[in-house]
Scaffold this motif. Structure first.
Motif, PDB file in Angstrom:
ATOM      1  N   ALA A  24       0.843  -1.288  -0.107  1.00 43.26           N
ATOM      2  CA  ALA A  24      -0.082  -0.212  -0.136  1.00 43.26           C
ATOM      3  C   ALA A  24       0.926   1.251   0.117  1.00 43.26           C
ATOM      4  O   ALA A  24       2.040   1.215   0.853  1.00 43.26           O
ATOM      5  CB  ALA A  24      -0.907  -0.141   1.205  1.00 43.26           C
ATOM      6  N   LEU A  35       3.287   2.501   2.950  1.00 41.28           N
ATOM      7  CA  LEU A  35       2.405   2.323   4.006  1.00 41.28           C
ATOM      8  C   LEU A  35       2.590   0.902   4.583  1.00 41.28           C
ATOM      9  O   LEU A  35       1.762  -0.058   4.589  1.00 41.28           O
ATOM     10  CB  LEU A  35       0.960   2.658   3.839  1.00 41.28           C
ATOM     11  N   GLN A  37       3.043   0.215   7.482  1.00 46.20           N
ATOM     12  CA  GLN A  37       2.594  -0.036   8.840  1.00 46.20           C
ATOM     13  C   GLN A  37       1.158  -0.801   8.820  1.00 46.20           C
ATOM     14  O   GLN A  37       0.516  -1.225   9.766  1.00 46.20           O
ATOM     15  CB  GLN A  37       2.407   1.360   9.607  1.00 46.20           C
ATOM     16  N   ALA A  38       0.811  -0.639   7.655  1.00 39.07           N
ATOM     17  CA  ALA A  38      -0.730  -1.378   7.603  1.00 39.07           C
ATOM     18  C   ALA A  38      -0.701  -2.821   7.723  1.00 39.07           C
ATOM     19  O   ALA A  38       0.112  -3.879   7.429  1.00 39.07           O
ATOM     20  CB  ALA A  38      -1.217  -1.183   5.966  1.00 39.07           C
ATOM     21  N   LYS A  39      -1.738  -3.111   8.519  1.00 37.63           N
ATOM     22  CA  LYS A  39      -1.972  -4.434   9.242  1.00 37.63           C
ATOM     23  C   LYS A  39      -3.166  -4.995   8.429  1.00 37.63           C
ATOM     24  O   LYS A  39      -2.953  -5.863   7.839  1.00 37.63           O
ATOM     25  CB  LYS A  39      -2.053  -4.403  10.513  1.00 37.63           C
ATOM     26  N   THR A  40      -4.453  -4.231   8.211  1.00 37.21           N
ATOM     27  CA  THR A  40      -5.415  -4.501   7.477  1.00 37.21           C
ATOM     28  C   THR A  40      -6.094  -3.372   6.908  1.00 37.21           C
ATOM     29  O   THR A  40      -5.756  -2.184   7.285  1.00 37.21           O
ATOM     30  CB  THR A  40      -6.526  -5.143   8.255  1.00 37.21           C
ATOM     31  N   LEU A  41      -6.689  -3.622   5.599  1.00 39.23           N
ATOM     32  CA  LEU A  41      -7.348  -2.432   5.053  1.00 39.23           C
ATOM     33  C   LEU A  41      -8.559  -3.133   4.363  1.00 39.23           C
ATOM     34  O   LEU A  41      -8.422  -4.234   3.796  1.00 39.23           O
ATOM     35  CB  LEU A  41      -6.387  -1.896   3.832  1.00 39.23           C
ATOM     36  N   MET A  73      -8.694   1.023   8.031  1.00 39.29           N
ATOM     37  CA  MET A  73      -7.708   0.268   8.250  1.00 39.29           C
ATOM     38  C   MET A  73      -6.964   0.067   9.450  1.00 39.29           C
ATOM     39  O   MET A  73      -7.253   1.032  10.283  1.00 39.29           O
ATOM     40  CB  MET A  73      -6.444   0.894   6.898  1.00 39.29           C
ATOM     41  N   THR A  74      -6.415  -0.776   9.739  1.00 35.95           N
ATOM     42  CA  THR A  74      -5.653  -1.079  11.029  1.00 35.95           C
ATOM     43  C   THR A  74      -4.259  -0.826  10.778  1.00 35.95           C
ATOM     44  O   THR A  74      -3.618  -1.572   9.865  1.00 35.95           O
ATOM     45  CB  THR A  74      -5.805  -2.342  11.754  1.00 35.95           C
ATOM     46  N   ILE A  75      -3.532   0.069  11.386  1.00 35.51           N
ATOM     47  CA  ILE A  75      -1.801   0.342  11.022  1.00 35.51           C
ATOM     48  C   ILE A  75      -1.317   0.022  12.714  1.00 35.51           C
ATOM     49  O   ILE A  75      -1.946   0.506  13.545  1.00 35.51           O
ATOM     50  CB  ILE A  75      -1.643   1.441  10.511  1.00 35.51           C
ATOM     51  N   GLU A 139      -1.692  -0.027  18.425  1.00 41.69           N
ATOM     52  CA  GLU A 139      -2.274  -0.102  16.834  1.00 41.69           C
ATOM     53  C   GLU A 139      -3.365   1.022  16.960  1.00 41.69           C
ATOM     54  O   GLU A 139      -3.641   1.368  17.975  1.00 41.69           O
ATOM     55  CB  GLU A 139      -3.002  -1.449  16.444  1.00 41.69           C
ATOM     56  N   GLU A 141      -6.816   2.268  14.537  1.00 38.54           N
ATOM     57  CA  GLU A 141      -8.064   2.120  13.485  1.00 38.54           C
ATOM     58  C   GLU A 141      -7.979   3.563  12.709  1.00 38.54           C
ATOM     59  O   GLU A 141      -7.983   4.597  13.430  1.00 38.54           O
ATOM     60  CB  GLU A 141      -9.204   1.773  13.994  1.00 38.54           C
TER      61      GLU A 141
END
Length: 162
Positions: A24, A35, A37-41, A73-75, A139, A141
């Motif tokens: 990302a 990005l 740092q992104a864990k989920t998007l 997204m979760t970062i 983390e 959101e």
């Protein structure tokens, strides 16, 4: 006699796209950064619909009348970029819009690569400060909206879909 045709085909396990093999990038004011740092998007485009009463039917029809793009997204909270963007808005009233490019590409899958560019993203909320004495890492959101999207590359149809 001809051999029976097997009408049921199944996907090969190798063609599932590995969720971790993505990237990302965010572009803000012409500056592009990874990005990582992104864990989920997740980004969704939801149609707005209106009911259409139809003579001779007891049920109404539905017609699309517009749409709305939202995302979250979760970062890992190890960057202040989004917090600074929100602070700039708070301090100046000048809102910041940015683009986000998401690419999923698992080289094992015959599906190939898909790239989506979310256009004119705008933050809804960010975590300003946080800690968690029972957690392992910080983390946050990040919720946002987007105005449009492009799809420069799409997954290929897998063998057996048609």
């Amino acid at each position: 006699m001809a051999a029976p045709i097997n009408a049921i085909r199944t996907m090969q396990a190798k063609d599932v796209v590995n969720a971790r093999l993505a990237s990302a990038y965010v572009t803000v004011n012409g500056e592009r950064f990874l990005l990582f740092q992104a864990k989920t998007l997740e980004a969704k485009f939801e149609k707005s619909k209106s009911e259409v009463p139809i003579l001779g039917r007891v049920s109404s029809g539905h017609k699309a009348t517009g749409g709305n793009g939202t995302g979250s997204m979760t970062i890992y909270k190890n960057t202040s970029r989004f917090t600074k963007m929100m602070k700039d808005y708070k301090d100046t009233g000048s809102d910041i819009y940015f683009d986000m490019q998401i690419t999923a590409n698992d080289p094992t899958s015959d599906a190939g690569e898909e790239t989506i560019i979310l256009k004119d993203c705008n933050l809804d909320s960010v975590v300003v400060a946080a800690f968690d004495t029972s957690g392992d890492w910080l983390e946050q959101e990040v919720d946002f909206t987007f105005e449009d999207w492009e799809m420069p590359t799409a997954y290929k149809d897998l063998d057996g879909m048609f």
